[in-house]
Enzyme design. Structure first.
Site, PDB file in Angstrom:
ATOM      1  N   THR A  18       0.668  -0.956  -0.169  1.00  0.00           N
ATOM      2  CA  THR A  18      -0.054   0.393  -0.015  1.00  0.00           C
ATOM      3  C   THR A  18       0.719   1.499   0.210  1.00  0.00           C
ATOM      4  O   THR A  18       0.458   2.104  -0.529  1.00  0.00           O
ATOM      5  CB  THR A  18      -0.517  -0.351   0.921  1.00  0.00           C
ATOM      6  OG1 THR A  18      -1.885  -1.047   0.820  1.00  0.00           O
ATOM      7  CG2 THR A  18      -1.566   0.914   1.668  1.00  0.00           C
ATOM      8  N   SER A  65       1.628  -7.672  -0.667  1.00  0.00           N
ATOM      9  CA  SER A  65       2.130  -8.556  -0.147  1.00  0.00           C
ATOM     10  C   SER A  65       1.817 -10.195   0.310  1.00  0.00           C
ATOM     11  O   SER A  65       2.402 -11.192   0.681  1.00  0.00           O
ATOM     12  CB  SER A  65       3.127  -7.690   0.866  1.00  0.00           C
ATOM     13  OG  SER A  65       2.076  -8.326   2.728  1.00  0.00           O
ATOM     14  N   THR A  98       1.128  -4.380   4.437  1.00  0.00           N
ATOM     15  CA  THR A  98       1.570  -4.911   6.018  1.00  0.00           C
ATOM     16  C   THR A  98       1.163  -6.256   5.951  1.00  0.00           C
ATOM     17  O   THR A  98       1.132  -6.336   6.972  1.00  0.00           O
ATOM     18  CB  THR A  98       0.908  -3.553   6.402  1.00  0.00           C
ATOM     19  OG1 THR A  98      -0.629  -3.683   6.001  1.00  0.00           O
ATOM     20  CG2 THR A  98       0.864  -2.611   5.893  1.00  0.00           C
TER      21      THR A  98
HETATM   22  N1  ASP Z   1      -2.282  -5.191  -0.274  1.00  0.00           N
HETATM   23  C1  ASP Z   1      -1.614  -4.813   0.718  1.00  0.00           C
HETATM   24  C2  ASP Z   1      -0.196  -5.427   1.256  1.00  0.00           C
HETATM   25  O1  ASP Z   1       0.347  -4.844  -0.242  1.00  0.00           O
HETATM   26  C3  ASP Z   1      -1.635  -3.618   2.059  1.00  0.00           C
HETATM   27  C4  ASP Z   1      -0.553  -3.628   2.712  1.00  0.00           C
HETATM   28  O2  ASP Z   1      -0.206  -2.911   2.184  1.00  0.00           O
HETATM   29  O3  ASP Z   1      -1.244  -2.608   4.004  1.00  0.00           O
HETATM   30  O4  ASP Z   1       0.113  -5.779   2.156  1.00  0.00           O
END
Ligand code: ASP
Length: 335
Positions: A18, A65, A98
């Site tokens: 994100t 992620s 995250t």
């Molecule tokens: N979908 C995102 C990730 O790559 C969510 C984030 O980074 O907060 O984990």
């Protein structure tokens, strides 16, 4: 002396998430596109970085992620080790989604061979949002990676003003900017303005004291997680064994309990040489041996205070060295 020669040299490795996300409007906080902004643009968005470090950017991956794989983890760890082995790199910052930040941070904590700082950073809001948290988080992550005080503390996360050790890190909320906490043991420190302030270190073995070695490792062993619940049975356990899993983390309710219906599957898995670790399902806390399940009799391993995803990472690395359950229990007692 030229001011720039006194600044720490920080390598920024971007992997997506994100923090590299983009939304159609400044007020869209959900339904945005993660992992689109390239590393150069992440750096350009924080001009103040140039006053605190000499930062070079590198795009290692560009994924949400949840799409992280063992192959990316191995490549990332090797790149971090190569950079930190050089005299021209004082620390590494990794931008990361995250969702699985905890797993990548803990994996690196166990396989990075350096006392130089490695700091993961992400954002809960895309870079296009009102009050995006990514730019400030990135600035503070670079400050921390460039801090002499950060050496020897293992891999860390910097978000929302706090510095949290990889082993203690929990994502506790799906949306809020204070999603990351260290519920059981607390944070390592805080970043206040342009200074990282530490209050403690990481107690368990990590980085230079770790026994795990990436040399010759092309893949990580297959380890799955089974989530215990009311009315459960052995179906998921049997499916993992049939798929060739070498390890299973059983995320059990309460003190990592196992239902009578699932226990037959666990006993059969152990009999077939599959290592089974018990970890707590949703909460946190210590999992003792023989608490509502006789590990001595059944040949299972108690997961200490690790969450199921982190127990999975440690079991994968343990299985690169041994299949002996006593030795794996020793590893869970020490890391
Ligand atoms: N979908 C995102 C990730 O790559 C969510 C984030 O980074 O907060 O984990």
């Amino acid at each position: 002396m030229n001011h720039s020669t006194t600044l720490p040299r920080i390598a920024l490795l971007a992997t997506g998430g994100t923090i590299a996300g983009s939304s159609v409007s400044a007020t869209q906080y959900v339904g945005y596109q993660p992992a689109v902004t390239p590393v150069g643009a992440l750096l350009e968005a924080v001009p103040a970085l140039a006053t605190v470090a000499l930062v070079s950017g590198e795009q290692v991956a560009q994924v949400a992620s949840q799409d992280m794989t063992g192959a990316v983890l191995l490549a990332l760890a090797r790149r971090v080790n190569a950079l930190l082995a050089g005299d021209d790199c004082d620390g590494v910052v990794i931008t990361h989604g995250t969702n699985t930040m905890e797993e990548t941070a803990y994996f690196l904590n166990l396989v990075v061979r350096s006392s130089k700082p490695v700091v993961l950073v992400g954002a809960m809001r895309p870079g296009t949002a009102l009050s995006a948290d990514g730019p400030m988080n990135l600035y503070r992550a670079v400050i921390t990676a460039g801090s002499q005080q950060a050496h020897g503390r293992g891999v860390m996360l910097v978000m929302n003003d706090q510095i949290i050790g990889a082993r203690d890190l929990h994502k506790t909320d799906t949306l809020t900017v204070d999603a990351f906490k260290a519920p059981l043991f607390g944070v390592l420190g805080l970043v206040v303005d342009s200074q990282a302030r530490f209050y403690k270190g990481a107690a368990r073995r990590h980085t230079l004291q770790s026994e795990f070695d990436l040399a010759g490792l092309e893949t990580l062993p297959r380890v799955g997680i089974v989530y215990g619940h009311t009315d459960d049975d052995r179906t998921a356990i049997d499916a993992l064994v049939a798929a060739g899993a070498r390890g299973i983390v059983h995320a059990g309710a309460g003190t990592a309990s196992v239902s009578a219906n699932a226990s037959g599957g666990i006993l059969d898995a152990v009999a077939r040489g599959v290592a089974v670790v018990r970890a707590p399902r949703g909460s946190h806390g210590f999992v003792t041996r023989r608490m509502e399940f006789d590990d001595d009799r059944h040949g299972t391993i108690a997961g200490d205070t690790l969450s199921p995803p982190k127990a999975r990472i440690l079991l994968q690395l343990a299985l690169t060295r041994t299949r002996d359950v006593h030795e794996i229990q020793r590893i869970f007692d020490e890391y």
